[in-house]
Design a protein around this motif. Structure first.
Motif, PDB file in Angstrom:
ATOM      1  N   GLU A 465       0.835  -1.203   0.000  1.00 44.84           N
ATOM      2  CA  GLU A 465       0.000   0.000   0.000  1.00 44.84           C
ATOM      3  C   GLU A 465       0.870   1.254   0.000  1.00 44.84           C
ATOM      4  OE1 GLU A 465      -2.959   2.838   0.195  1.00 44.84           O
ATOM      5  OE2 GLU A 465      -2.999   0.748  -0.454  1.00 44.84           O
ATOM      6  N   LEU A 466       1.948   1.230   0.766  1.00 43.70           N
ATOM      7  CA  LEU A 466       2.880   2.365   0.789  1.00 43.70           C
ATOM      8  C   LEU A 466       3.481   2.588  -0.594  1.00 43.70           C
ATOM      9  CD1 LEU A 466       4.688   4.457   2.240  1.00 43.70           C
ATOM     10  CD2 LEU A 466       6.231   2.572   2.824  1.00 43.70           C
ATOM     11  N   VAL A 467       3.908   1.522  -1.239  1.00 43.23           N
ATOM     12  CA  VAL A 467       4.489   1.639  -2.571  1.00 43.23           C
ATOM     13  C   VAL A 467       3.435   2.127  -3.566  1.00 43.23           C
ATOM     14  CG1 VAL A 467       5.510   0.354  -4.477  1.00 43.23           C
ATOM     15  CG2 VAL A 467       6.256  -0.099  -2.131  1.00 43.23           C
ATOM     16  N   ARG A 468       2.220   1.572  -3.467  1.00 48.50           N
ATOM     17  CA  ARG A 468       1.156   1.995  -4.384  1.00 48.50           C
ATOM     18  C   ARG A 468       0.889   3.489  -4.268  1.00 48.50           C
ATOM     19  NH1 ARG A 468      -3.550   3.715  -4.261  1.00 48.50           N
ATOM     20  NH2 ARG A 468      -3.622   3.571  -1.988  1.00 48.50           N
ATOM     21  N   ARG A 469       0.884   3.994  -3.031  1.00 48.64           N
ATOM     22  CA  ARG A 469       0.629   5.418  -2.814  1.00 48.64           C
ATOM     23  C   ARG A 469       1.705   6.276  -3.472  1.00 48.64           C
ATOM     24  NH1 ARG A 469      -0.083   5.395   2.701  1.00 48.64           N
ATOM     25  NH2 ARG A 469       2.063   5.995   3.155  1.00 48.64           N
ATOM     26  N   MET A 470       2.960   5.870  -3.356  1.00 46.23           N
ATOM     27  CA  MET A 470       4.040   6.650  -3.963  1.00 46.23           C
ATOM     28  C   MET A 470       4.023   6.525  -5.486  1.00 46.23           C
ATOM     29  SD  MET A 470       7.330   6.356  -1.395  1.00 46.23           S
ATOM     30  CE  MET A 470       7.522   4.578  -1.565  1.00 46.23           C
ATOM     31  N   VAL A 471       3.713   5.337  -6.001  1.00 39.27           N
ATOM     32  CA  VAL A 471       3.654   5.147  -7.452  1.00 39.27           C
ATOM     33  C   VAL A 471       2.572   6.030  -8.055  1.00 39.27           C
ATOM     34  CG1 VAL A 471       3.070   3.513  -9.276  1.00 39.27           C
ATOM     35  CG2 VAL A 471       4.657   2.841  -7.471  1.00 39.27           C
ATOM     36  N   GLU A 472       1.419   6.121  -7.419  1.00 39.02           N
ATOM     37  CA  GLU A 472       0.338   6.976  -7.928  1.00 39.02           C
ATOM     38  C   GLU A 472       0.785   8.434  -7.989  1.00 39.02           C
ATOM     39  OE1 GLU A 472      -3.151   6.406  -5.628  1.00 39.02           O
ATOM     40  OE2 GLU A 472      -3.713   4.515  -6.608  1.00 39.02           O
ATOM     41  N   GLN A 473       1.482   8.886  -6.952  1.00 36.87           N
ATOM     42  CA  GLN A 473       1.978  10.265  -6.964  1.00 36.87           C
ATOM     43  C   GLN A 473       2.969  10.468  -8.104  1.00 36.87           C
ATOM     44  OE1 GLN A 473       3.458  11.430  -3.067  1.00 36.87           O
ATOM     45  NE2 GLN A 473       1.922  10.175  -2.053  1.00 36.87           N
ATOM     46  N   TYR A 474       3.824   9.486  -8.326  1.00 37.72           N
ATOM     47  CA  TYR A 474       4.806   9.596  -9.405  1.00 37.72           C
ATOM     48  C   TYR A 474       4.111   9.656 -10.763  1.00 37.72           C
ATOM     49  CZ  TYR A 474       8.758   8.501 -12.438  1.00 37.72           C
ATOM     50  OH  TYR A 474       9.704   8.539 -13.428  1.00 37.72           O
ATOM     51  N   GLN A 475       3.144   8.789 -10.972  1.00 39.65           N
ATOM     52  CA  GLN A 475       2.475   8.735 -12.272  1.00 39.65           C
ATOM     53  C   GLN A 475       1.672   9.999 -12.553  1.00 39.65           C
ATOM     54  OE1 GLN A 475       0.334   5.049 -11.848  1.00 39.65           O
ATOM     55  NE2 GLN A 475       2.022   3.823 -12.689  1.00 39.65           N
ATOM     56  N   ARG A 476       1.147  10.622 -11.504  1.00 37.09           N
ATOM     57  CA  ARG A 476       0.422  11.881 -11.714  1.00 37.09           C
ATOM     58  C   ARG A 476       1.372  13.003 -12.132  1.00 37.09           C
ATOM     59  NH1 ARG A 476      -2.629  10.364  -7.005  1.00 37.09           N
ATOM     60  NH2 ARG A 476      -1.268  11.664  -5.711  1.00 37.09           N
ATOM     61  N   ALA A 477       2.634  12.909 -11.712  1.00 35.73           N
ATOM     62  CA  ALA A 477       3.591  13.989 -11.983  1.00 35.73           C
ATOM     63  C   ALA A 477       4.447  13.747 -13.212  1.00 35.73           C
ATOM     64  CB  ALA A 477       4.497  14.189 -10.767  1.00 35.73           C
ATOM     65  N   SER A 478       4.456  12.523 -13.751  1.00 35.36           N
ATOM     66  CA  SER A 478       5.342  12.222 -14.873  1.00 35.36           C
ATOM     67  C   SER A 478       4.632  11.344 -15.888  1.00 35.36           C
ATOM     68  CB  SER A 478       6.607  11.519 -14.367  1.00 35.36           C
ATOM     69  OG  SER A 478       7.417  11.115 -15.454  1.00 35.36           O
ATOM     70  N   SER A 479       4.882  11.635 -17.154  1.00 34.96           N
ATOM     71  CA  SER A 479       4.328  10.813 -18.234  1.00 34.96           C
ATOM     72  C   SER A 479       5.421  10.085 -19.002  1.00 34.96           C
ATOM     73  CB  SER A 479       3.533  11.701 -19.202  1.00 34.96           C
ATOM     74  OG  SER A 479       4.366  12.713 -19.731  1.00 34.96           O
ATOM     75  N   SER A 480       6.676  10.230 -18.542  1.00 33.73           N
ATOM     76  CA  SER A 480       7.811   9.624 -19.234  1.00 33.73           C
ATOM     77  C   SER A 480       7.935   8.148 -18.867  1.00 33.73           C
ATOM     78  CB  SER A 480       9.096  10.367 -18.869  1.00 33.73           C
ATOM     79  OG  SER A 480      10.218   9.698 -19.398  1.00 33.73           O
ATOM     80  N   ASP A 481       8.414   7.350 -19.832  1.00 35.93           N
ATOM     81  CA  ASP A 481       8.658   5.929 -19.564  1.00 35.93           C
ATOM     82  C   ASP A 481       9.927   5.728 -18.747  1.00 35.93           C
ATOM     83  OD1 ASP A 481       6.393   5.216 -20.930  1.00 35.93           O
ATOM     84  OD2 ASP A 481       7.441   4.957 -22.842  1.00 35.93           O
ATOM     85  N   ALA A 482      10.886   6.632 -18.892  1.00 39.71           N
ATOM     86  CA  ALA A 482      12.137   6.530 -18.143  1.00 39.71           C
ATOM     87  C   ALA A 482      11.913   6.993 -16.703  1.00 39.71           C
ATOM     88  CB  ALA A 482      13.223   7.373 -18.800  1.00 39.71           C
ATOM     89  N   VAL A 483      12.619   6.347 -15.775  1.00 41.78           N
ATOM     90  CA  VAL A 483      12.476   6.703 -14.364  1.00 41.78           C
ATOM     91  C   VAL A 483      13.219   8.006 -14.098  1.00 41.78           C
ATOM     92  CG1 VAL A 483      12.975   6.009 -11.990  1.00 41.78           C
ATOM     93  CG2 VAL A 483      12.249   4.295 -13.664  1.00 41.78           C
ATOM     94  N   ASP A 484      12.493   8.982 -13.553  1.00 36.65           N
ATOM     95  CA  ASP A 484      13.060  10.283 -13.204  1.00 36.65           C
ATOM     96  C   ASP A 484      13.555  10.213 -11.757  1.00 36.65           C
ATOM     97  OD1 ASP A 484      13.592  12.893 -12.461  1.00 36.65           O
ATOM     98  OD2 ASP A 484      11.907  13.741 -13.576  1.00 36.65           O
ATOM     99  N   ASP A 485      14.877  10.071 -11.586  1.00 37.36           N
ATOM    100  CA  ASP A 485      15.445   9.897 -10.239  1.00 37.36           C
ATOM    101  C   ASP A 485      15.141  11.086  -9.333  1.00 37.36           C
ATOM    102  OD1 ASP A 485      16.472   7.453 -10.950  1.00 37.36           O
ATOM    103  OD2 ASP A 485      18.430   8.247 -11.525  1.00 37.36           O
ATOM    104  N   GLU A 486      15.182  12.276  -9.893  1.00 39.23           N
ATOM    105  CA  GLU A 486      14.924  13.472  -9.080  1.00 39.23           C
ATOM    106  C   GLU A 486      13.482  13.483  -8.578  1.00 39.23           C
ATOM    107  OE1 GLU A 486      15.023  18.366  -9.426  1.00 39.23           O
ATOM    108  OE2 GLU A 486      15.911  17.117 -11.004  1.00 39.23           O
ATOM    109  N   LEU A 487      12.552  13.109  -9.442  1.00 37.66           N
ATOM    110  CA  LEU A 487      11.142  13.065  -9.037  1.00 37.66           C
ATOM    111  C   LEU A 487      10.921  11.969  -7.999  1.00 37.66           C
ATOM    112  CD1 LEU A 487       8.233  14.003  -9.337  1.00 37.66           C
ATOM    113  CD2 LEU A 487       7.999  12.464 -11.318  1.00 37.66           C
TER     114      LEU A 487
END
Length: 692
Positions: A465-487
């Motif tokens: 659940e913790l990981v899911r919550r962070m993944v959702e925040q990441y996906q809302r902020a980024s549309s790139s396929d590459a992982v944005d380390d700073e984000l």
């Protein structure tokens, strides 16, 4: 009418431009944004140096000034939004480092370096400012409602009217006249000089030949201990005794006081070792009566040579301690005072100042095997206690030594020379491997365990659940396929920052639940060790984990002793004695925080770490309760790790974050990385793996 470009005769000249009114606010905001990004990048790389902290504080102060001005200005909505974005960067960066977080407080001390940098930043965009006035001196601490003076102390003062000190010699000592370095900010360069250490450059002052005991105490000093005592006998009076845990710092301090005749001697210690200090004094200096301050001090012997008191009751005794006439002061586990805003730190510094004001050459000793826990800045309060620096500059002998180098911070050789100047003031650091080769080795062994049943399923679900919550925040902020380390890092920092507001699981509550789930497995393993290999020390962080382990020991008929923070000193010492001296007591159930310092548990060579610490220093302190002088067997610390959970990642990160003291004090080439980043790095790893 005059032609274009031609001045009209008699026309009024334009008024001089006011730089404060005409300055380009957009340039100021752009400068703040760029600098904030630089700070953020440095923090992400784990390089939060004193220079970075100075830059952080300057940006924060400028940001606050700009926001205050724009709130009263018209058409400033867009600029305020940009400032909010910069403020968000600063806030999320501060989460990584407690030293940065402290700078966000309204009452944070503004250093001269910060003021200077703030002016330089404004001048960069063409804004001239009047020099800022120096801040007023900090207010004198107010007297708490309840201060006490033990009756025996009053009796001592009445019995000996000649105790009043002679201030004349002290008052007439000439101040050190600084020359070349007067205009330089020096505290940050001094701290930086230890960050730049490495390549075998260990931190230990030159010590004379070993000192021979002039009185028979029935105990024998090891050579490294005797050399430190010899320095006190030769007249050295300030020491940061930073030997690795387990090398006998208590004996060195007591006999240094004997060599320097620094009586009466004040010893400030954690509550858990108060009784043990009195015992050690009786062993090493039996002709010097020692007294322990308990509560209001009703049982204090006002005529004792050694007064032992714990940090927690200093507040009510500060008054008479400062006037008692001490000629020496020892602060044990001196990393306890690293936070200068804390009461314990303020009381220690106040008493030390009053002792110095009444005695031209007191013996002052700071004892800690782990002087650096999160940051090089941890040195500040210790150096100030020893009288080497004040809030803004080096003092006395240290300033004179820096002047004698003939260098300034602009010179290439300054940092190495400055570091040696500080070391020569009295840093004594030895490693077990160098001075106590007869102490058997130690190792940390990880024991992965599977969390079965409903508890294990619940913990794994919470982690998902913790990981899911962070993944959702990441996906809302980024549309790139590459992982944005700073984000990824920004989201992890936001997760830590919002921990107090969350109603669901977070990294702290999950670690506690994992500890509870592991408690039975860890306790069972401790029982097996006790039955096959002898005495065992069982460490845990939370009371409920210790309670669960104790219940299992009782159920299996294993006798144990409990050492916790909520016990009285006598009860705690009684339990320590039972574990050390009673063969039938095979396990000591210890609090990682309350029993992780100052105890001598060499009787055990096996340690079970049921829960993980957040820092390598805290883990090392716990292990060194057994791995110390007097140990005859190799010491093994068994870390119980919950496999396939965040617990395993924390264990890896603790190991990777070790090295701050090793680089700054032992000459290691390891990179200095603040240990406070463990929580953040664990979340970064979880989110990165999920995105990959």
């Amino acid at each position: 009418m005059a032609r274009p470009g031609q001045r009209r005769t008699g026309a009024r000249r334009p008024a001089p431009r006011n730089p404060q009114r005409g300055r380009n606010r957009g340039d100021v905001i752009a400068l703040l944004a760029g600098t904030a990004r630089e700070i953020e990048t440095a923090a992400q790389r784990g390089r939060v140096t004193p220079a970075v902290r100075t830059k952080f504080h300057a940006v924060f102060l400028l940001l606050r000034d700009e926001r205050a001005r724009l709130r009263t200005a018209a058409n400033s909505t867009e600029q305020l939004k940009r400032l909010d974005g910069i403020a968000q960067i600063l806030a999320t960066t501060a989460v990584r480092d407690t030293g940065l977080m402290e700078l966000l407080a309204e009452d944070a001390v503004v250093s001269d370096a910060t003021r200077s940098l703030k002016r330089e930043m404004l001048q960069t965009v063409g804004i001239e400012t009047a020099p800022e006035e120096a801040p007023p001196p900090p207010p004198t601490p107010t007297t708490p409602e309840r201060r006490v003076v033990p009756q025996s102390v009053v009796t001592r003062q009445l019995a000996n009217p000649f105790l009043a000190p002679d201030f004349d010699a002290y008052a007439q000592r000439p101040a050190v006249r600084s020359r070349r370095l007067t205009s330089w900010e020096l505290i940050n360069p001094l701290l930086n000089s230890f960050e730049r250490a490495g390549s075998g450059d260990a931190a230990c002052m030159a010590l004379p030949a070993p000192w021979e005991l002039r009185r028979t105490s029935g105990k024998e000093l090891m050579p490294h201990q005797a050399r430190m005592v010899a320095a006190a006998a030769d007249g050295h009076r300030t020491f940061l005794l930073a030997d690795e845990p387990g090398l006998g710092k208590t004996a060195q301090a007591l006999l240094a006081a004997e060599a320097a005749n620094a009586y009466p001697l004040l010893v400030v210690v954690p509550n858990v070792v108060k009784i043990n200090w009195a015992r050690e004094a009786n062993l090493w200096t039996p002709h010097r009566p020692a007294t322990v301050v308990q509560g209001d001090g009703d049982t204090v012997d006002g005529f004792a040579d050694i007064v032992v008191i714990n940090y927690e009751v200093l507040d009510r005794h500060v008054g008479w301690l400062g006037n008692f006439g001490f000629r020496g002061m020892v602060v044990d586990e001196a990393h306890f005072i690293k936070n200068k805003s804390s009461q314990r730190s303020q009381h220690v510094l106040e008493i030390a100042d009053r002792i110095r004001s009444r005695n031209p050459g007191p013996l002052l000793m700071a004892l800690t095997g782990t002087p650096l826990i999160n940051d090089i800045d941890d040195f500040r309060a210790i150096w100030q206690f020893l009288g080497w620096i004040d809030d803004s500059k080096p003092l006395g002998a240290l300033m004179a030594a820096l002047e004698d180098t003939g260098l300034t911070p602009a010179d290439p050789g300054f940092y190495a020379a400055a570091r040696q100047c500080v070391i020569d003031m009295g840093i004594v650091r030895r490693r077990k491997v160098d001075v106590a080769a007869d102490i058997p080795g130690r190792r940390v062994a990880d024991l992965p365990v599977e969390l079965d049943g409903s508890a294990g399923r619940s913990i794994r679900a919470a982690e998902k659940e913790l990981v899911r919550r962070m993944v959702e925040q990441y996906q809302r902020a980024s549309s790139s396929d590459a992982v944005d380390d700073e984000l990824v890092r920004r989201i992890a920092r936001a997760e830590l920052k919002d921990t107090a507001k969350q109603t669901g699981e977070n990294v702290f509550s999950m670690m506690r639940r994992i500890g509870q789930a592991k408690s039975g497995l860890a306790a069972d393993y401790a029982v097996q060790l006790a039955r096959s290999a002898g005495k065992v020390v069982f460490f845990a962080k939370h009371v409920d984990v210790m309670d669960a382990a104790s219940a299992l020991f009782e159920k299996q008929g294993v006798q144990f002793a409990s050492i916790r923070g909520d016990q009285t000193p006598r009860t705690r010492q009684k339990n320590i004695d039972a574990f050390v001296n009673d063969p039938s007591v095979s396990i000591a159930v210890c609090s990682l925080t309350a029993a992780g310092v100052g105890l001598n548990l060499q009787v055990a060579s096996n340690i079970v770490l049921a829960e993980l610490s957040w820092t390598d220093a805290e883990q090392t302190q716990a292990i060194d309760r057994s791995h110390r002088i007097g140990q005859t067997e190799p010491v093994t610390a068994w870390r119980i790790i919950a496999a396939q959970t965040i617990d395993a990642r924390i264990a890896e990160l603790i190991d990777s974050k070790a090295g701050l003291a090793a680089r700054a004090l032992d000459g290691s080439d390891e990179e200095v990385v603040p240990s406070a980043d463990v929580q953040l790095e664990a979340l970064v790893a979880l989110l990165t793996d999920a995105l990959a």
